[in-house]
Design an enzyme around this catalytic site. Sequence first.
Site, short mmCIF file in Angstrom:
data_model
loop_
_atom_site.label_atom_id
_atom_site.label_comp_id
_atom_site.label_asym_id
_atom_site.label_seq_id
_atom_site.Cartn_x
_atom_site.Cartn_y
_atom_site.Cartn_z
N HIS A 124 0.98 -1.64 -0.57
CA HIS A 124 0.07 -0.01 0.12
C HIS A 124 1.19 1.12 -0.19
CE1 HIS A 124 -3.45 -2.54 1.61
NE2 HIS A 124 -2.44 -2.71 1.94
N LYS A 218 15.90 6.37 17.24
CA LYS A 218 17.30 6.15 17.15
C LYS A 218 17.91 5.86 18.71
CE LYS A 218 18.47 10.60 17.15
NZ LYS A 218 19.13 11.13 18.71
#
Length: 225
Positions: A124, A218
Amino acid sequence: MSSINNEVTIKELFSLDQTAAKPLLEGLTYPWEALPLIKDFILKLGATLDLNEYEKRGEDIWIHKTATVFDSAYIAGPCIIGAGTEVRQCAFIRGSALVGDNCVVGNSTELKNVIIFNNVQVPHYNYVGDSILGYKSHMGAGSITSNVKSDKTLVHVKGKDFDIETGMKKFGAMLGDNVEVGCNSVLNPGTVIGRCSNIYPISRVRGYVPANSIYKDKDDIVIKE
C-alpha cells in the site's frame, strides 16, 4: 574498504535461495554493491527464461504466467515478475526491478532499481528505490525508502562501531529476511536492517539496525528476547 563488517554483508542479511538474483549476489560482499548491476543482470536473466512459463510483454519485460497484473498497473523494462506475484491497481514499476515469487506490489506502490526476494509485501502506497528487500520482508502502508540525501552527498552505512563509505549517491535501504517496517516510516539513505527486526510505525530510520531487534527510535533499540 580495509576490512569487512560482517553484520551488513549479503551472507548475514539474506537467504539467497529465495531470489533469482542469487548468481549476482553470491559474488558480492555488501548488498549495495549490486545496485549498479541490477539492470544488466535482469536483461541477461530474462533472455534465459522459459517462455512456456513466462510471457514477454513489451521490451525487456518478463511476467510469469501465474502472476496477476491489474490493467491499471504500469511496468517498464527491464523487469521480471515471478510466479504467483500480484501487481495491483496503479502500481508503478519504473524499470530495473526483479520481483520474486508470491510477492505483493500494491496499489500506488512505486519500484525502481530493486531486488525483491520471494514472499515480500509492499502492499500500500510504498516507494522502494535503489533497495533490496529480503525474503518475507514487509513494508507497512505508506512506508518508503528515501534514496538520495538532501545534500546530495555520497551515502555511508553507519553502525555503532563502523562507518562504511559506499561511493553511491543513490542508495535506499537493505532489508534482511523477515523484516517488518511499520506504517508511514521513512528509511533514510544507507539504512540496513538485520534479519527478523521490527520497525515501529512512523519511524525515521538511518544507519544499521541489528538483527532480531525492535526499533522504537534511534535511542531506543531493544533486542528481542
